[in-house]
Design a protein around this motif. Structure first.
Motif, PDB file in Angstrom:
ATOM      1  N   LEU A 144       2.908  10.022  -8.248  1.00 32.89           N
ATOM      2  CA  LEU A 144       3.286   8.977  -7.291  1.00 32.89           C
ATOM      3  C   LEU A 144       4.780   8.673  -7.381  1.00 32.89           C
ATOM      4  CD1 LEU A 144       0.341   6.412  -7.471  1.00 32.89           C
ATOM      5  CD2 LEU A 144       0.931   7.904  -5.566  1.00 32.89           C
ATOM      6  N   LEU A 145       5.293   8.625  -8.612  1.00 32.91           N
ATOM      7  CA  LEU A 145       6.721   8.334  -8.769  1.00 32.91           C
ATOM      8  C   LEU A 145       7.588   9.430  -8.150  1.00 32.91           C
ATOM      9  CD1 LEU A 145       6.696   6.952 -12.428  1.00 32.91           C
ATOM     10  CD2 LEU A 145       7.402   5.665 -10.422  1.00 32.91           C
ATOM     11  N   ALA A 199       5.582   2.345 -12.334  1.00 36.45           N
ATOM     12  CA  ALA A 199       4.458   3.288 -12.301  1.00 36.45           C
ATOM     13  C   ALA A 199       3.152   2.524 -12.068  1.00 36.45           C
ATOM     14  CB  ALA A 199       4.401   4.084 -13.607  1.00 36.45           C
ATOM     15  N   ASP A 234       0.479   3.947   2.313  1.00 36.50           N
ATOM     16  CA  ASP A 234      -0.568   4.943   2.489  1.00 36.50           C
ATOM     17  C   ASP A 234      -0.263   6.063   1.491  1.00 36.50           C
ATOM     18  OD1 ASP A 234      -2.255   6.922   3.240  1.00 36.50           O
ATOM     19  OD2 ASP A 234      -1.334   7.322   5.181  1.00 36.50           O
ATOM     20  N   PHE A 235      -1.196   6.315   0.605  1.00 36.07           N
ATOM     21  CA  PHE A 235      -0.900   7.243  -0.483  1.00 36.07           C
ATOM     22  C   PHE A 235      -1.555   8.611  -0.305  1.00 36.07           C
ATOM     23  CE2 PHE A 235      -0.341   2.981  -2.112  1.00 36.07           C
ATOM     24  CZ  PHE A 235       0.910   3.090  -2.690  1.00 36.07           C
ATOM     25  N   ASN A 236      -2.009   8.865   0.900  1.00 38.62           N
ATOM     26  CA  ASN A 236      -2.687  10.140   1.107  1.00 38.62           C
ATOM     27  C   ASN A 236      -1.738  11.204   1.637  1.00 38.62           C
ATOM     28  OD1 ASN A 236      -5.295   9.210   0.404  1.00 38.62           O
ATOM     29  ND2 ASN A 236      -5.309   8.073   2.333  1.00 38.62           N
ATOM     30  N   TYR A 243       2.778  -0.326 -10.544  1.00 40.53           N
ATOM     31  CA  TYR A 243       2.747  -0.844  -9.174  1.00 40.53           C
ATOM     32  C   TYR A 243       2.186   0.211  -8.216  1.00 40.53           C
ATOM     33  CZ  TYR A 243       4.334  -3.113  -4.877  1.00 40.53           C
ATOM     34  OH  TYR A 243       4.369  -3.711  -3.641  1.00 40.53           O
ATOM     35  N   LEU A 244       2.682   1.416  -8.369  1.00 45.36           N
ATOM     36  CA  LEU A 244       2.242   2.470  -7.443  1.00 45.36           C
ATOM     37  C   LEU A 244       0.768   2.817  -7.630  1.00 45.36           C
ATOM     38  CD1 LEU A 244       5.300   4.917  -7.435  1.00 45.36           C
ATOM     39  CD2 LEU A 244       4.618   3.295  -5.667  1.00 45.36           C
ATOM     40  N   ILE A 245       0.343   2.931  -8.867  1.00 46.89           N
ATOM     41  CA  ILE A 245      -1.057   3.339  -9.067  1.00 46.89           C
ATOM     42  C   ILE A 245      -1.988   2.175  -8.706  1.00 46.89           C
ATOM     43  CG2 ILE A 245      -1.330   2.823 -11.566  1.00 46.89           C
ATOM     44  CD1 ILE A 245      -2.624   5.962  -9.821  1.00 46.89           C
ATOM     45  N   ASN A 272      -6.114   0.815  -2.284  1.00 50.08           N
ATOM     46  CA  ASN A 272      -5.876   1.341  -0.953  1.00 50.08           C
ATOM     47  C   ASN A 272      -6.674   2.568  -0.599  1.00 50.08           C
ATOM     48  OD1 ASN A 272      -4.253   1.351   1.383  1.00 50.08           O
ATOM     49  ND2 ASN A 272      -2.624   0.546   0.087  1.00 50.08           N
ATOM     50  N   TRP A 308       9.711  10.834  -0.639  1.00 51.21           N
ATOM     51  CA  TRP A 308       9.442  10.094   0.602  1.00 51.21           C
ATOM     52  C   TRP A 308      10.674   9.279   1.024  1.00 51.21           C
ATOM     53  CZ3 TRP A 308       9.221   4.852   1.783  1.00 51.21           C
ATOM     54  CH2 TRP A 308       8.671   4.540   3.036  1.00 51.21           C
ATOM     55  N   SER A 357      -3.303  -2.896   1.652  1.00 52.71           N
ATOM     56  CA  SER A 357      -1.974  -2.958   1.029  1.00 52.71           C
ATOM     57  C   SER A 357      -1.479  -4.388   0.969  1.00 52.71           C
ATOM     58  CB  SER A 357      -0.950  -2.173   1.850  1.00 52.71           C
ATOM     59  OG  SER A 357      -1.271  -0.843   1.843  1.00 52.71           O
ATOM     60  N   ASN A 390      -2.007  -2.279   7.440  1.00 51.83           N
ATOM     61  CA  ASN A 390      -2.910  -1.827   6.395  1.00 51.83           C
ATOM     62  C   ASN A 390      -3.299  -3.041   5.547  1.00 51.83           C
ATOM     63  OD1 ASN A 390      -4.052  -0.876   4.033  1.00 51.83           O
ATOM     64  ND2 ASN A 390      -2.839   1.002   4.048  1.00 51.83           N
ATOM     65  N   ALA A 411      -1.353  -0.070  -6.352  1.00 50.64           N
ATOM     66  CA  ALA A 411      -1.379  -0.112  -4.886  1.00 50.64           C
ATOM     67  C   ALA A 411      -2.298   0.982  -4.360  1.00 50.64           C
ATOM     68  CB  ALA A 411       0.032   0.065  -4.338  1.00 50.64           C
ATOM     69  N   LYS A 412      -2.239   2.130  -4.991  1.00 49.38           N
ATOM     70  CA  LYS A 412      -3.102   3.225  -4.545  1.00 49.38           C
ATOM     71  C   LYS A 412      -4.573   2.881  -4.801  1.00 49.38           C
ATOM     72  CE  LYS A 412      -3.995   8.110  -4.857  1.00 49.38           C
ATOM     73  NZ  LYS A 412      -3.764   9.381  -5.467  1.00 49.38           N
ATOM     74  N   MET A 465       2.077   9.871   4.079  1.00 50.24           N
ATOM     75  CA  MET A 465       2.346   8.891   3.015  1.00 50.24           C
ATOM     76  C   MET A 465       3.306   7.829   3.511  1.00 50.24           C
ATOM     77  SD  MET A 465       2.754  10.633  -0.651  1.00 50.24           S
ATOM     78  CE  MET A 465       1.292  10.808  -1.640  1.00 50.24           C
ATOM     79  N   ARG A 466       3.138   6.665   2.952  1.00 50.26           N
ATOM     80  CA  ARG A 466       4.091   5.589   3.279  1.00 50.26           C
ATOM     81  C   ARG A 466       4.126   4.667   2.059  1.00 50.26           C
ATOM     82  NH1 ARG A 466       3.692   0.659   6.277  1.00 50.26           N
ATOM     83  NH2 ARG A 466       1.543   1.045   6.917  1.00 50.26           N
ATOM     84  N   PHE A 467       5.323   4.505   1.517  1.00 52.33           N
ATOM     85  CA  PHE A 467       5.432   3.746   0.280  1.00 52.33           C
ATOM     86  C   PHE A 467       5.897   2.316   0.483  1.00 52.33           C
ATOM     87  CE2 PHE A 467       5.177   7.973  -1.447  1.00 52.33           C
ATOM     88  CZ  PHE A 467       4.545   7.795  -2.665  1.00 52.33           C
ATOM     89  N   ASP A 468       6.091   1.924   1.731  1.00 55.45           N
ATOM     90  CA  ASP A 468       6.576   0.551   1.913  1.00 55.45           C
ATOM     91  C   ASP A 468       5.727  -0.175   2.960  1.00 55.45           C
ATOM     92  OD1 ASP A 468       7.325   1.648   4.268  1.00 55.45           O
ATOM     93  OD2 ASP A 468       9.450   1.196   4.084  1.00 55.45           O
ATOM     94  N   PHE A 469       6.112  -1.398   3.246  1.00 59.87           N
ATOM     95  CA  PHE A 469       5.400  -2.183   4.250  1.00 59.87           C
ATOM     96  C   PHE A 469       6.178  -2.116   5.561  1.00 59.87           C
ATOM     97  CE2 PHE A 469       4.297  -4.142   0.170  1.00 59.87           C
ATOM     98  CZ  PHE A 469       2.917  -4.059   0.248  1.00 59.87           C
TER      99      PHE A 469
END
Ligand SMILES: Cc1cc2nc3c(=O)[nH]c(=O)nc-3n(C[C@H](O)[C@H](O)[C@H](O)COP(=O)(O)OP(=O)(O)OC[C@H]3O[C@@H](n4cnc5c(N)ncnc54)[C@H](O)[C@@H]3O)c2cc1C
Lengths: 366, 380
Positions: free
Chosen positions: B299-300, A278, B2-4, A280-282, A288, B306, A63, A60, A284-285, A1-5
């Motif tokens: 995710l949160l 919330a 990357d959300f996997n 933003y994350l969903i 992606n 992370w 993203s 990516n 982005a997913k 997982m990676r949550f940033d750029f």
């Protein structure tokens, strides 16, 4: 997982921001087609329209596109909608189809091609389509009426959806070739228009058609692609509306203190921020996910969640902005209307819920 | 971005689910009904390696990263482990053991961690008091230095594992004239004279976790039981926030998946008006909404984990957002799930009402939803 750029990705986003800064934030450019072309040309030089620029495993692309799309929509939603619906959307849905040289050249030269697909009694049940094409030698004869055609004023071409025998087929028509039956401004977002068009026994050469389309999943993909415009767009709009309210709440004073100090306002902002993060994350997913089933599923999750959150955020922003929110200085009012508009387009939030339920229950297969 | 989850993480999650379904879940209903702590299951968590998953291997831990730890916690909820046991595990591992691990001396770490990791010792953490909940800085428990000892006086309230704990991390004021800066942390062992726990408090949910007061009446502890330095207690408590907003929330998130799976199953089997109720749009809507909550909430929580893995400083804003989201937004999906099950949803037979009851702690424990809103609005 990676949550940033990563650094490379941030650099691309920064480069795009540089171009974004040169673009006006309002809809004034819409009054002049040359201005619109000029801006589209500027965007053409960026990754926004030309993803071939990126060939690097560390980057990516999805993203980045998510981020720059939401940024563009935040900056100028008129431009975003026209660029997405009129240029990117067509490219996406026709990606796997055989295109004639004629159509390819129109698409490559960044013409604005507006899709016309809705009919009376037919929105997401496209199978009930009544616009029909009959093959006659090298021509198709096409007749029908299309409703809810967006932004026709800025179109160069119209992508018309019709039925040929039992299959779907598209035609590209010059805008002048369609008869405009009615034209109205969108309620609350009045620079944008919605039209009804008529096509009467129009002879269209074969090289201006795409199809017949045999892919049975095409309709799902069609709406899925519209959702992919609305989802990142909604994030940009949420950010815009949230920022308007946040800045206002910190600057505007009442009872001798900034109104954010009142829990009624501060807590509203906290709830807005929670929905925004919330979403933003969903979102982005959703933009992606490579796996087809997961991608479709997450698209529906994001469509419902983000678009409903957008409405909540814009509505709360208007409460915070009070009467000021109804002045030209703020966009949250427009954004509230846009949120409803975003909800009903693509697979509407209601239909998305049903589809998502069907997917979870195994009633619908991808 | 990357959300996997990685392949290893996905496999590990599956392993935890299988373990929990086999070893723990069959016992849940019995212990939940009795409102008793399930020592056997707790010990099994230790044997499987969950209690010490993120601690280093030389102490007997699993050496896992934070995200993997959160995934394990989520998997317990997803398998159907009750919120009581997962809360006990959370308080034990993240609020007690982790604080000793991070701030303890070598001697303290070596003395307590191996036993806490296996589950031989049960740990708890005492911060809240009868009159200091949201406003913990106004606590009145004091620790007075007398020679080479500290003397503790006061009462802690709502302490998870209180009645059964072997070791407690207790926050008390070494300088009552100060607010946050006057708070210090101590290790207090069971059977220390002057230290007692009240009877378990009867609760609405998380019933298998034992909650009680902890009473300190001239309780003397050696000075080497001070954790870190005097005055550092509040910061130590704050540091547990990330665990609280990830690993402690994760079982609630996982429980939503458990409920979702149960709803899907029920909706396909339950026939009304000659068709499975899943064929009705309103039922599909409910299932979709539960799914939406689950996907967004995880995710949160993953993000907090992370960030912690990246060694980033605590982002209190993001942590509060995650807590607020899971706390406040979990009500509707679990309620929907109960209604979807009709009368059955209201019975103990179907477990759904248990998840509903357990989940009601999420907007209260570890800082209420209102307090999260206070934090967020201050940080905007
Ligand atoms: C089952 C359970 C297990 C627990 N386990 C532990 C544990 O292991 N260790 C431990 O130390 N604690 C534990 N707690 C305590 C828990 O953290 C507290 O209950 C919580 O922090 C709230 O404190 P309180 O109950 O005193 O409520 P209060 O602080 O009295 O709050 C009452 C109400 O007022 C609101 N409120 C308070 N201040 C404000 C404000 N500034 N603005 C707006 N609203 C406000 C709150 O949101 C709440 O709605 C546990 C609690 C429960 C129920």
């Amino acid at each position: 997982m990676r949550f940033d750029f990563n650094e490379k990705e941030r650099k691309i986003i920064e480069d795009f921001s540089y171009i974004l800064n040169q673009i006006p934030g309002d809809g004034s450019f819409l009054y002049n087609k040359a201005n619109l072309s000029d801006i589209i040309n500027k965007l053409s030089k960026t990754i926004y329209f030309d993803t071939r620029k990126i060939v690097d495993e560390e980057i990516n692309l999805n993203s980045i596109l998510f981020k720059i799309k939401s940024d563009l929509c935040s900056k100028n939603f008129y431009l975003y909608l026209i660029a997405e619906l009129g240029i990117n959307f067509i490219r996406n849905i026709l990606e796997d189809q055989n295109l004639s040289d004629y159509i390819s050249s129109i698409m490559n030269s960044k013409n604005i091609i507006i899709p016309a697909y809705v009919e009376d009694n037919m929105n997401f049940h496209l199978k009930e389509i009544t616009t029909t094409a009959i093959l006659n030698g090298d021509y198709y004869i096409v007749s029908g009426t299309k409703k809810n055609v967006l932004f026709l004023d800025w179109a160069d071409y119209v992508l018309l959806l019709a039925k040929y025998e039992d299959n779907l087929i598209f035609f590209i028509l010059n805008k002048d070739e369609v008869e405009i039956k009615s034209r109205e401004n969108l309620y609350g977002i009045d620079l944008l228009t919605i039209s009804e068009i008529l096509i009467k026994e129009k002879k269209i050469p074969k090289d201006r058609c795409v199809g017949p389309i045999l892919d049975k999943n095409f309709l799902d993909n069609f709406f899925y692609s519209i959702n992919r415009i609305l989802i990142p767009g909604s994030i940009g709009l949420m950010q815009k509306s949230f920022e308007e309210a946040r800045v206002f709440a910190k600057q505007h004073k009442n009872g001798g203190k900034p109104i954010i100090a009142y829990q009624e306002v501060g807590f509203k902002l906290a709830e807005m921020k929670t929905l925004l993060d919330a979403s933003y994350l969903i979102a982005a997913k959703a933009m992606n996910t490579e796996n087809k089933k997961q991608s479709y599923e997450t698209n529906l999750v994001a469509k419902v969640f983000c678009l409903e959150s957008l409405e909540n955020i814009a509505s709360s922003a208007l409460s915070i902005l009070s009467t000021y929110g109804f002045t030209d200085k703020y966009l949250s009012g427009n954004i509230l209307m846009l949120s409803k508009f975003f909800q009903v387009n693509g697979t509407s939030t209601e239909v998305s819920r049903v589809n998502l339920g069907d997917l979870c229950l195994g009633y619908k297969k991808i | 971005m990357d959300f996997n989850l990685s392949k290893e993480q996905r496999m590990f999650k599956r392993e935890v689910i299988n373990f929990a379904k086999k070893e723990i879940v069959p016992r849940v209903r019995e212990f939940e009904k009795k409102g008793e702590f399930d020592f056997e299951s707790f010990r099994k968590l230790g044997e499987f390696g969950i209690l010490g998953l993120h601690f280093p291997e030389y102490l007997g831990g699993g050496g896992a990263d934070v995200l993997t730890t959160v995934i394990a916690a989520e998997a317990l909820g997803e398998a159907g482990v009750d919120g009581g046991l997962t809360l006990s595990y959370g308080a034990h591992t993240f609020l007690c053991a982790d604080t000793i691990f991070r701030h303890g001396t070598k001697e303290q770490v070596e003395k307590y961690l191996p036993k806490l990791i296996t589950g031989e010792y049960i740990g708890c953490m005492g911060l809240s008091e009868p009159n200091a909940g949201s406003d913990v800085a106004s606590m009145s428990t004091v620790a007075e230095k007398k020679g080479d000892r500290y003397v503790l006086n006061g009462t802690k309230m709502w302490i998870t594992n209180g009645p059964i704990a072997d070791v407690a991390v207790i926050y008390a004021k070494t300088d009552p004239s100060k607010k946050h800066e006057g708070i210090s942390a101590f290790i207090v062992e069971k059977n220390t004279p002057g230290f007692s726990a009240g009877p378990p408090i009867e609760k609405m949910g998380v019933k298998t976790s034992q909650t009680s007061e902890l009473i300190f009446n001239n309780c003397e502890i050696p000075e080497e039981n001070l954790l870190g330095k005097e005055g550092e207690g509040f910061l130590m408590a704050l540091e547990t926030v990330e665990w609280d907003r990830s690993a402690l929330l994760a079982p609630f998130v996982g429980a939503t998946k458990y409920v979702l799976d149960r709803c899907i199953d029920y909706a396909k089997k339950r026939i009304q008006f000659d068709r499975p109720i899943g064929k009705f749009q309103a039922i599909k809507h409910k299932i979709a909404d539960i799914k939406i909550f689950y996907e967004t909430a995880r995710l949160l929580t993953y993000k907090i984990a992370w960030c912690k893995d990246q060694g980033r400083p605590i982002n209190h804003l993001e942590a509060a957002v995650a807590k607020l989201y899971v706390g406040d937004f979990s009500l509707k999906p679990t309620n929907d799930a109960m209604v979807l099950h009709g009368g059955n949803g209201y019975t103990h037979e179907f477990d759904i009402e248990r998840v509903f009851r357990d989940g009601r702690l999420a907007p209260i424990g570890g800082g209420t939803s209102d307090i999260q809103k206070v934090i967020i609005s201050r940080m905007l």
